[in-house]
Scaffold this active site. Sequence first.
Site, mmCIF file in Angstrom:
data_model
loop_
_atom_site.group_PDB
_atom_site.id
_atom_site.type_symbol
_atom_site.label_atom_id
_atom_site.label_comp_id
_atom_site.label_asym_id
_atom_site.label_seq_id
_atom_site.Cartn_x
_atom_site.Cartn_y
_atom_site.Cartn_z
ATOM 1 N N ASP A 272 1.118 -0.914 0.067
ATOM 2 C CA ASP A 272 0.167 0.021 -0.351
ATOM 3 C C ASP A 272 1.120 1.342 0.186
ATOM 4 O O ASP A 272 2.452 0.623 0.629
ATOM 5 C CB ASP A 272 -1.085 0.086 0.968
ATOM 6 C CG ASP A 272 -2.374 0.846 0.850
ATOM 7 O OD1 ASP A 272 -1.800 1.410 0.417
ATOM 8 O OD2 ASP A 272 -2.977 1.022 1.615
HETATM 9 C C1 BGC Z 1 -5.257 3.435 0.303
HETATM 10 C C2 BGC Z 1 -5.092 2.647 -0.782
HETATM 11 C C3 BGC Z 1 -4.641 2.965 -2.010
HETATM 12 C C4 BGC Z 1 -3.314 3.650 -2.277
HETATM 13 C C5 BGC Z 1 -3.248 4.860 -3.508
HETATM 14 C C6 BGC Z 1 -3.936 4.513 -0.041
HETATM 15 O O1 BGC Z 1 -3.640 5.487 0.727
HETATM 16 O O2 BGC Z 1 -4.907 2.610 1.487
HETATM 17 O O3 BGC Z 1 -6.313 1.789 -1.122
HETATM 18 O O4 BGC Z 1 -4.923 2.446 -3.224
HETATM 19 O O5 BGC Z 1 -3.558 4.862 -1.071
HETATM 20 O O6 BGC Z 1 -4.279 5.533 -3.760
#
Ligand code: BGC
Length: 708
Positions: A272
């Site tokens: 993530d």
């Molecule tokens: C989120 C993800 C997301 C990523 C990119 C993160 O903060 O938890 O679900 O895909 O950001 O935007």
Amino acid sequence: MRVEIYCKKWIASLVIALVVAVTPATVARAQTSSHQPWMNQSLSAGRRADLLLRAMTLKEKTVLVHGVSRKEHPFKGYVGYVPANPRLHIPALKLADGRAGVGNKATGVTLLPAPIAAASSWDPSLLETFGQVIGKEQWGKGTNVELGPTIDVVRVPEWGRTFETYGEDPYLNGQMAAAEIKGIQSQGPIANANMYLTMNQERDRFHIDSVVDERTLQEIYLPPFHAAVSSGVGTVMCAYIMTNGVYSCENPHVLNDLLKTQLGFRGWVMSDWGGTHSTAASARAGLDQEMPGDRYYGQALETAVQQGKVSMATLDEHVRRILVTMFKHGLFNRPQPGDWDAKVRTPEHAAFSRHVAEQGTVLLKNEGNILPLSGVSSIAVIGMDGGTQPQVEGKGSSHVVAPYVISPLEGIRKRAGATIKVTYSDGSNLAGAAGVAKTASVAIVFASTVEGEGHDRPNLELPGNQDHLISIVAAANPKTIVVLNTGGPVLMPWVDHVRGVIEAWYPGQEDGYAIAAVLFGDVNPAGKLPLTFPLKADRIPTRTPQQWPGINGKSIYSEKLNVGYRWYDATGTEPLFPFGFGLSYTTFRLSHLVVTPTSMSKGTGAIHGTVDVTNTGHRAGAEVVEAYVTQPSGNGEPPRQLCAFAKVFLKPGETRHVGLTISPRSLSFYDASAHRWTLDAGTYRVLVGTSSRSLPLHRDVTITEGTN
Ligand code: BGC
């Protein structure tokens, strides 16, 4: 002379033939087969990856295992980017969020309802189309890795990202995940199952440690990912949180043992955004790619390999997984003409958005058949959610720039036409709202919650003065209906004083049209709750601060297997509305449950059930037949667990024979002492009905010899 002419002609045609034959394309083809054999499409993805891997330098390998910043490498709106390698013909990876449509501020896209709404359809084919629409729009935007779906089981009803999920049951989540992934990947992009594993709260999400026992991990939190892997998902995103003391993205048990070995995942794991915390530990634990930058997997990884802290074989394994997946999904061969600036929304996608909103709407209460509206001369629409501020989506990375939003007021006015008077009060003035309600045939209060990434809800109450507003309106007009636009369950202290309650979730851009269709009966609601609505604030499975939000950085999963409805059943707690519940404007009867075989040995094959469903009312409608299994008490399982379901559409008076298939896994439990799934000998009860609390039919199945 003739010979000379002949020779000249021959030489001329040879020259022409050579000129014609040696075009840039043929040069490229020749190079391809001799210098770039991995471009040969007749080879397997694995073989092509091996050949390409052999041609890569250390630098080229590390470039593939992390994202880059826009500063270094200007790229359009994608939230993650890995640059192309022209020398080796490796295309760029372009990653974009997309839980309810293309995110990351893209324009010209469709805002679909939240996944929790789609899941409320209990219709995997709808989820497949949901995935197709997202996949198609992403591909049109040039995205080749679509960051969705979010498939975690909802453990904490206050979780701020509940709306992004499919609810609280591992089996339902798995079915929905598999369908959506299939849909996404059919359109070009590689899907991403997230957020792995035990991502169950936003509070302290960067550090909280989920303390969870092995059996619970296996039975509750792993199955949706198992289903995603079985459906061929190309990527998995490891979560921010820790599982049993180790960050997900450097957790060898979670990544190497469970995901890659036990579930047999062959794609790649990306972190993530900012979820990587180390170089060597992550690389060894099974993290294939750091996102969105190169803090740990750029120069640091190169150095670690040079110093022998990470072996070349380990790096190769990460690179190979990425390459194999890219080859498998055709990224090297298929042209990708999409562009971030393209307009990808279509009238068909808008119509589908509305269809999902209609199919996901759950009718929770309909006293005296107040709905569908008939014979009304005036309607009072009340609440900001109904007019000035319709809540149509959740916040955070799933945010989509909607091309337009049809408010409930607009949708109802349009549907009501000239003969029904529609008035509006935003509810900010309680006396004013009561006045508007009093003079109308029916009052419809629209109430909502604002939910999203980064925050859990403080509690399950409707925020602000909305409870009060509903009570005041209900006192002013005995025909009051409440429509909820929430991402998860809410408490309803006013429920006994209103005639109708509808959960419409976050319904996307077509909000007003969809709710008007349901209110007026153009659409017969068939949605079912994918999570339990509690009666009281303290009657929820995760009610102690140790469980949520955690103490000293630890969330203790002491409820173990008793997540969602399992807890309500195990503790004999009455919910407000149970899991699987939802009303219709017609009625159904279930009969003639047959289960075969009624006796099996060692769990070979599957159990098949059939049941007759009859539409006993006067309108066409759909019912979801739900099957639950009760294991022998010695197995220590929750009282009942969903094991199969089927949705059936019926005309008035029509009966259909509905089939249900129960896999041996649904009859098994995870034996933590032996570290394996086990099917025990004993008597298993299959219960069939229309919600987790309405299961009128049952049959027993005997397992004569288990798998031990
Ligand atoms: C989120 C993800 C997301 C990523 C990119 C993160 O903060 O938890 O679900 O895909 O950001 O935007």
